[in-house]
Design an enzyme around this catalytic site. Structure first.
Site, mmCIF file in Angstrom:
data_model
loop_
_atom_site.group_PDB
_atom_site.id
_atom_site.type_symbol
_atom_site.label_atom_id
_atom_site.label_comp_id
_atom_site.label_asym_id
_atom_site.label_seq_id
_atom_site.Cartn_x
_atom_site.Cartn_y
_atom_site.Cartn_z
ATOM 1 N N CYS B 134 -2.182 0.393 -1.472
ATOM 2 C CA CYS B 134 -3.502 0.004 -0.984
ATOM 3 C C CYS B 134 -3.496 -0.130 0.540
ATOM 4 C CB CYS B 134 -3.929 -1.314 -1.639
ATOM 5 S SG CYS B 134 -5.542 -1.905 -1.089
ATOM 6 N N CYS B 137 -5.626 -2.894 2.017
ATOM 7 C CA CYS B 137 -5.052 -4.239 1.873
ATOM 8 C C CYS B 137 -3.950 -4.467 2.902
ATOM 9 C CB CYS B 137 -4.395 -4.424 0.501
ATOM 10 S SG CYS B 137 -5.440 -4.039 -0.884
ATOM 11 N N ASP B 138 -3.087 -3.470 3.071
ATOM 12 C CA ASP B 138 -1.815 -3.719 3.737
ATOM 13 C C ASP B 138 -1.666 -3.065 5.106
ATOM 14 O OD1 ASP B 138 -1.267 -5.087 1.438
ATOM 15 O OD2 ASP B 138 -0.188 -3.444 0.490
#
Lengths: 113, 308
Positions: B134, B137-138
């Site tokens: 992701c 997200c990261d």
């Protein structure tokens, strides 16, 4: 009503590492979609484990110190600390039943200690 | 006793939420069972530029929230539970979940798909320690680092472009000699000075010490092996449908997708499938929404026939 406590680089040691009960720490950030999925589950667990375990949240944007100390490179990451040490860690969305398992394991160990 | 509904929808992505909007507006008692919160894959996607009606694009998280709000507006009920199994009893379809049993005469399976893993040494060990599925997200954890993206489709290239906001360099590693991604996405990627490409190459292992440090690569044409130093690796090599709990009940394609006809009907009356979980899906948010509408209309017709 038990709710997760927001901790930061300054309060982390006292709130998490020195706690007398297991502490589940939710590493999250506002821009992270799956973090929003995990948050309500952590809230529910905080209710259910009230008095037996504590729950904390670390905003990784605002707290680079703890974030890099625990080498967080994906969020959400949930770490259960027991006696000041990480006892188990999960990355990404996990069903509530799995989180209960790691909390119960930490509680069982604590009783044997 | 199982709690009863007219229609149960398993999965709250674009397919499931659209099906819910249609069936709730048909005044059918509708339940969505979602393992997390509604949204699906689109919820973790960055800017969505190909969903009609949003000429300036829309953030995936916002789009999924709008769909969820619309389903809620028409009195759809949603529970958060893991589906364990599906049982067929005469006219009843019973869904056993982590939070109890639910039954309905019609079920729409819209549980989507999850990222496929590479299945190579180091992948599980370093998940969350430099291996990610992701980018939205990261990405911010990889500021000024060199990262690799594995794959050659829209997701791989689009998310790779997103990562250039943070990383010093994004290296796309693809097993073929050209991308599968949409042309406009390819054009942008080739024009981005931070994007590099390694063709005809697979990753054989992910290595590091506490966190990811390097990849072991193999060129599939020359068989040549080499090491690539990276700070992170993002995996976008396709999706695996969430159909493990259906294997013994429904006909699935070899890679696990549910077989359906044009009405989204499966082989079992009263059971429908929509979105990325079904065979031959276009795997787009907009086509998933279309599937959801088709399945809901077919389910409504089915219910009127069996007399709900």
């Amino acid at each position: 009503m038990s709710k997760p406590i927001a901790v930061d680089d300054k309060t982390f040691d006292d709130t998490v590492l020195k706690a007398e009960v297991p502490v589940l720490v939710d590493f999250w950030a506002p821009w992270c979609g799956p973090c929003r999925m995990v948050a309500p589950i952590v809230d529910e667990l905080a209710e259910e484990y009230s008095g037996r375990a504590n729950f904390a949240k670390v905003n990784t944007d605002e707290n680079p110190g703890i974030t890099s100390q625990y080498k967080i490179l994906s969020i959400p990451t949930l770490i259960v600390f027991n006696g000041g040490q990480p006892a188990s860690q999960v990355v990404g969305y996990r069903p509530k039943s799995e989180l209960k398992k790691i909390l119960d394991a930490a509680l069982a160990k604590q009783r044997h200690a | 006793m199982a709690k009863e509904y007219d229609i149960i929808i398993v999965g709250g992505g674009p397919a499931g939420l659209t099906a819910a909007i249609y069936s709730a507006r048909a005044r059918l008692k509708t339940l969505i069972i979602e393992k997390a919160v509604p949204g699906g894959q689109i919820a973790t996607t960055g800017l969505v530029e190909n969903y009609p009606g949003f000429p300036d694009g829309v953030m995936g998280g916002e789009l999924s929230q709008l769909m969820a709000d619309q389903a809620k507006k028409f009195d759809t009920e949603t529970i958060s539970a893991e589906v364990l199994s599906l049982e067929v009893r005469d006219n009843e379809r019973v869904i056993h979940t982590s939070e109890g049993d639910y039954s309905a005469k019609a079920v729409i399976l819209a549980g989507g798909a999850d990222p496929t893993k590479l299945g190579i040494p180091g992948e599980n060990e370093f998940t969350g320690k430099g291996v990610s599925y992701c980018a939205t997200c990261d990405g911010p954890f990889f500021i000024n680092k060199v990262v690799a993206v594995i794959g050659g489709g829209d997701s791989a290239v689009d998310e790779g472009m997103f990562l250039t906001r943070f990383a010093s360099k994004v290296i796309v590693i693809h097993r073929r000699d050209q991308l599968r991604a949409t042309k406009i996405i390819q054009e942008r990627a080739f024009a981005n000075p931070k994007m590099e490409f390694i063709w005809d190459t697979v990753v054989e292992a992910i290595e590091g010490n506490e966190v990811v440090q390097r990849l072991q690569l193999k060129n599939v044409k020359t068989q040549e092996r080499r090491t690539l130093e990276v700070g992170g690796v993002f995996v976008y090599v396709g999706l695996r449908p969430n159909t493990d709990f259906l294997k013994s009940i429904l006909a699935l394609s070899p890679d696990g997708h549910i077989l359906v006809n044009e009405q989204m009907e499966t082989a079992i009356p009263g059971i429908f499938a929509a979105g990325d979980i079904r065979v031959n899906a276009a795997r787009q948010a907009v086509s998933a929404a279309g599937d959801g509408a088709t399945a809901a209309l077919a389910a409504e017709k089915y219910l009127s026939q069996v007399g709900h």
